[in-house]
Scaffold this active site. Structure first.
Site, PDB file in Angstrom:
ATOM      1  CB  CYS A 191     -18.815   2.614  22.243  1.00 54.04           C
ATOM      2  SG  CYS A 191     -18.770   2.274  24.015  1.00 54.04           S
ATOM      3  CB  CYS A 216     -14.895  -3.933  24.586  1.00 53.14           C
ATOM      4  SG  CYS A 216     -15.639  -2.998  25.951  1.00 53.14           S
ATOM      5  CB  CYS A 222     -16.962  -4.174  21.071  1.00 52.54           C
ATOM      6  SG  CYS A 222     -18.588  -3.459  20.719  1.00 52.54           S
ATOM      7  CB  CYS A 268     -32.548  -7.437  24.626  1.00 55.71           C
ATOM      8  SG  CYS A 268     -31.031  -6.916  25.439  1.00 55.71           S
ATOM      9  CB  CYS A 291     -33.706  -7.288  28.322  1.00 58.40           C
ATOM     10  SG  CYS A 291     -31.949  -7.509  28.692  1.00 58.40           S
ATOM     11  CB  CYS A 296     -29.335 -10.678  31.252  1.00 55.94           C
ATOM     12  SG  CYS A 296     -28.704 -11.412  29.721  1.00 55.94           S
ATOM     13  NE  ARG A 307     -30.888 -14.775  25.560  1.00 57.18           N
ATOM     14  CZ  ARG A 307     -30.836 -13.886  26.553  1.00 57.18           C
ATOM     15  NH1 ARG A 307     -29.802 -13.109  26.685  1.00 57.18           N
ATOM     16  NH2 ARG A 307     -31.837 -13.781  27.399  1.00 57.18           N
TER      17      ARG A 307
HETATM   18  N1  SAM Z   1     -22.167  -0.998  25.863  1.00 56.36           N
HETATM   19  C1  SAM Z   1     -22.796  -1.881  26.744  1.00 56.36           C
HETATM   20  C2  SAM Z   1     -21.824  -2.749  27.503  1.00 56.36           C
HETATM   21  O1  SAM Z   1     -20.746  -3.028  27.014  1.00 56.36           O
HETATM   22  O2  SAM Z   1     -22.168  -3.139  28.613  1.00 56.36           O
HETATM   23  C3  SAM Z   1     -23.852  -2.748  26.095  1.00 56.36           C
HETATM   24  C4  SAM Z   1     -23.662  -3.338  24.733  1.00 56.36           C
HETATM   25  S1  SAM Z   1     -22.355  -4.528  24.546  1.00 56.36           S
HETATM   26  C5  SAM Z   1     -22.231  -4.661  22.803  1.00 56.36           C
HETATM   27  C6  SAM Z   1     -23.056  -6.042  25.137  1.00 56.36           C
HETATM   28  C7  SAM Z   1     -22.227  -7.295  25.083  1.00 56.36           C
HETATM   29  O3  SAM Z   1     -22.173  -7.785  23.749  1.00 56.36           O
HETATM   30  C8  SAM Z   1     -20.772  -7.245  25.486  1.00 56.36           C
HETATM   31  O4  SAM Z   1     -20.581  -7.218  26.870  1.00 56.36           O
HETATM   32  C9  SAM Z   1     -20.236  -8.525  24.893  1.00 56.36           C
HETATM   33  O5  SAM Z   1     -20.352  -9.583  25.812  1.00 56.36           O
HETATM   34  C10 SAM Z   1     -21.154  -8.763  23.685  1.00 56.36           C
HETATM   35  N2  SAM Z   1     -20.400  -8.605  22.427  1.00 56.36           N
HETATM   36  C11 SAM Z   1     -19.999  -7.450  21.870  1.00 56.36           C
HETATM   37  N3  SAM Z   1     -19.309  -7.669  20.721  1.00 56.36           N
HETATM   38  C12 SAM Z   1     -19.273  -9.014  20.561  1.00 56.36           C
HETATM   39  C13 SAM Z   1     -18.696  -9.868  19.566  1.00 56.36           C
HETATM   40  N4  SAM Z   1     -17.993  -9.380  18.550  1.00 56.36           N
HETATM   41  N5  SAM Z   1     -18.856 -11.185  19.699  1.00 56.36           N
HETATM   42  C14 SAM Z   1     -19.547 -11.697  20.756  1.00 56.36           C
HETATM   43  N6  SAM Z   1     -20.110 -10.946  21.722  1.00 56.36           N
HETATM   44  C15 SAM Z   1     -19.965  -9.620  21.633  1.00 56.36           C
HETATM   45  C1  DTB Z   2     -25.049 -10.562  24.887  1.00 59.97           C
HETATM   46  O1  DTB Z   2     -24.486 -11.273  25.745  1.00 59.97           O
HETATM   47  N1  DTB Z   2     -24.884 -10.695  23.581  1.00 59.97           N
HETATM   48  C2  DTB Z   2     -25.635  -9.703  22.864  1.00 59.97           C
HETATM   49  C3  DTB Z   2     -26.414  -8.994  23.996  1.00 59.97           C
HETATM   50  N2  DTB Z   2     -25.882  -9.586  25.173  1.00 59.97           N
HETATM   51  C4  DTB Z   2     -26.471  -7.531  24.060  1.00 59.97           C
HETATM   52  C5  DTB Z   2     -24.810  -8.836  21.994  1.00 59.97           C
HETATM   53  C6  DTB Z   2     -24.003  -9.605  20.984  1.00 59.97           C
HETATM   54  C7  DTB Z   2     -23.320  -8.611  20.101  1.00 59.97           C
HETATM   55  C8  DTB Z   2     -22.570  -9.252  18.999  1.00 59.97           C
HETATM   56  C9  DTB Z   2     -21.850  -8.261  18.152  1.00 59.97           C
HETATM   57  C10 DTB Z   2     -22.735  -7.267  17.467  1.00 59.97           C
HETATM   58  O2  DTB Z   2     -23.751  -7.657  16.844  1.00 59.97           O
HETATM   59  O3  DTB Z   2     -22.399  -6.073  17.487  1.00 59.97           O
HETATM   60 FE1  SF4 Z   3     -18.849  -0.003  24.020  1.00 54.89          FE
HETATM   61 FE2  SF4 Z   3     -18.857  -2.306  22.722  1.00 54.89          FE
HETATM   62 FE3  SF4 Z   3     -17.551  -2.105  25.010  1.00 54.89          FE
HETATM   63 FE4  SF4 Z   3     -20.260  -2.039  25.020  1.00 54.89          FE
HETATM   64  S1  SF4 Z   3     -18.960  -3.754  24.416  1.00 54.89           S
HETATM   65  S2  SF4 Z   3     -18.859  -0.693  26.149  1.00 54.89           S
HETATM   66  S3  SF4 Z   3     -20.613  -0.991  23.056  1.00 54.89           S
HETATM   67  S4  SF4 Z   3     -17.061  -0.990  23.117  1.00 54.89           S
END
Ligand code: SAM
Ligand code: DTB
Ligand code: SF4
Length: 332
Positions: A60, A64, A67, A104, A135, A195, A267
């Site tokens: 990606c 973030c 992430c 989802c 979702c 959501c 959630r």
């Molecule tokens: N790329 C898209 C976005 O960022 O909108 C969708 C996928 S992204 C992984 C969805 C959400 O997962 C993020 O906004 C964040 O709130 C959550 N998330 C990602 N990594 C995480 C982590 N290490 N621990 C907890 N929540 C996480």
């Molecule tokens: C949300 O709030 N939490 C989920 C879902 N929406 C997409 C994602 C959590 C991701 C946790 C880190 C991972 O598994 O990569």
């Molecule tokens: Fe990309 Fe992760 Fe950020 Fe979603 S949360 S935009 S997957 S870096």
């Protein structure tokens, strides 16, 4: 400081002072009030069950800090292209058979490209045809993309604000807080359910948690689902060593969300794999009534299904009936 007062109606005019006052209440009083609100607006022993699938993993371009899927962080994650529609359908059938009512689909995009969106739309159609709620979380959307997804049958769009407006720039540099609000507006305008929640345990202050929940509770309409994630600290991400949030402060965050947004499903999202059953039970008592069910979130672990089924049994919790109005049955 504003006094906390009991909510008798669903409000989106909460003041920061009121939210702060809720966080400041004695723990037992806060939990009692959250449970009272829960019983007035929600079914006390029913939990909504969603299953997540990463349909496009890693690489990606966004930065973030939490992430594991950002191309900028050396997390050792193996990237994967957008899955085939039939593969997604197979996973959705399995999810349904194991008791999930919502499926989802998550993609590691900044925003979806037209070709990718067409394929995701095909996924939405097959999942919907299985009788599951749909979702997706695909990053930023334009108004036209949101309408296309809605027309294809997408019920919910997940897009989190993640943290407070003030702390946000320390976590994410490649898109602004306002960009997120704009996508949420597009989703609402298209008539999809929203959501939207955030992450705690990223080194934010208590005041950042106040501001995050205040932002969510004063949106033009409350999100229908509010995921509260406890940061999963993934080695290689900038937040790998963030100080863990105190468990009771995590429960407080759930309780305040429940009181502020009484009709929302709150959630208990990422982070359950590191919580014991007793802490999860306290989160349910504080008003959480939705989980991700399945052994993986997007890229990180989640409790195994047998363990969750046993937890539901021990707590006499039942899975909420899905869109096909199947009888409410215990998962497992
Ligand atoms: N790329 C898209 C976005 O960022 O909108 C969708 C996928 S992204 C992984 C969805 C959400 O997962 C993020 O906004 C964040 O709130 C959550 N998330 C990602 N990594 C995480 C982590 N290490 N621990 C907890 N929540 C996480
Ligand atoms: C949300 O709030 N939490 C989920 C879902 N929406 C997409 C994602 C959590 C991701 C946790 C880190 C991972 O598994 O990569
Ligand atoms: Fe990309 Fe992760 Fe950020 Fe979603 S949360 S935009 S997957 S870096």
């Amino acid at each position: 400081m504003a006094e906390w007062r009991e909510a008798t109606a669903v409000r989106n005019d909460w003041t920061p002072g009121e939210v702060r006052a809720l966080f400041g209440r004695p723990f037992m009083d806060l939990l009692f009030e959250a449970q009272r609100t829960h019983r007035r607006f929600q079914r006390p022993n029913a939990i909504q069950v969603s299953t997540l699938l990463s349909v496009k993993t890693g690489a990606c371009p966004e930065d973030c800090g939490y992430c594991p899927q950002s191309v900028r962080h050396a997390t050792g994650l193996e990237p994967a292209e957008l899955l085939e529609v039939e593969a997604v359908a197979d996973r959705a059938r399995l999810a349904k058979a194991s008791g999930a009512t919502r499926f989802c689909m998550g993609a590691a995009y900044r925003s979806p490209k037209p070709k990718d969106l067409r394929k995701v739309i095909a996924m939405v159609r097959v999942v919907k045809d299985l009788g599951l709620e749909t979702c997706a979380t695909l990053g930023m959307l334009t108004a036209a993309q949101a309408r296309e997804l809605k027309d294809a049958g997408l019920d919910y769009y997940n897009h989190n604000i993640d943290t407070s407006p003030a702390y946000y720039p320390q976590v994410i540099g490649t898109r602004s807080f306002q960009d997120r609000l704009d996508t949420l507006q597009a989703v609402r305008d298209a008539g999809m359910q929203v959501c939207c929640g955030g992450i705690v345990g990223m080194g934010e202050t208590p005041e950042d948690r106040v501001a995050m929940l205040h932002t969510l509770a004063t949106l033009p309409a409350h999100p229908q689902s509010v995921p509260i994630n406890r940061l999963v600290r993934v080695p290689g991400t900038p937040l790998a060593d963030a100080p863990p949030i105190d468990s009771f402060d995590f429960v407080r965050t759930i309780a305040v969300a429940r009181i502020l947004m009484p009709r929302a499903h709150v959630r208990l999202s990422a982070g359950r794999a590191e919580m014991n059953d007793e802490l999860q039970a306290l989160c349910f008592l504080a008003g959480a009534n939705s989980i991700f069910y399945g052994e993986k979130l997007l890229t990180t672990g989640n409790p195994d299904c047998a363990h969750d089924a046993r937890l539901f049994e021990r707590l006499n919790l039942v899975a909420e009936a899905g869109p096909e109005a199947t009888p409410v049955a215990a998962i497992g």
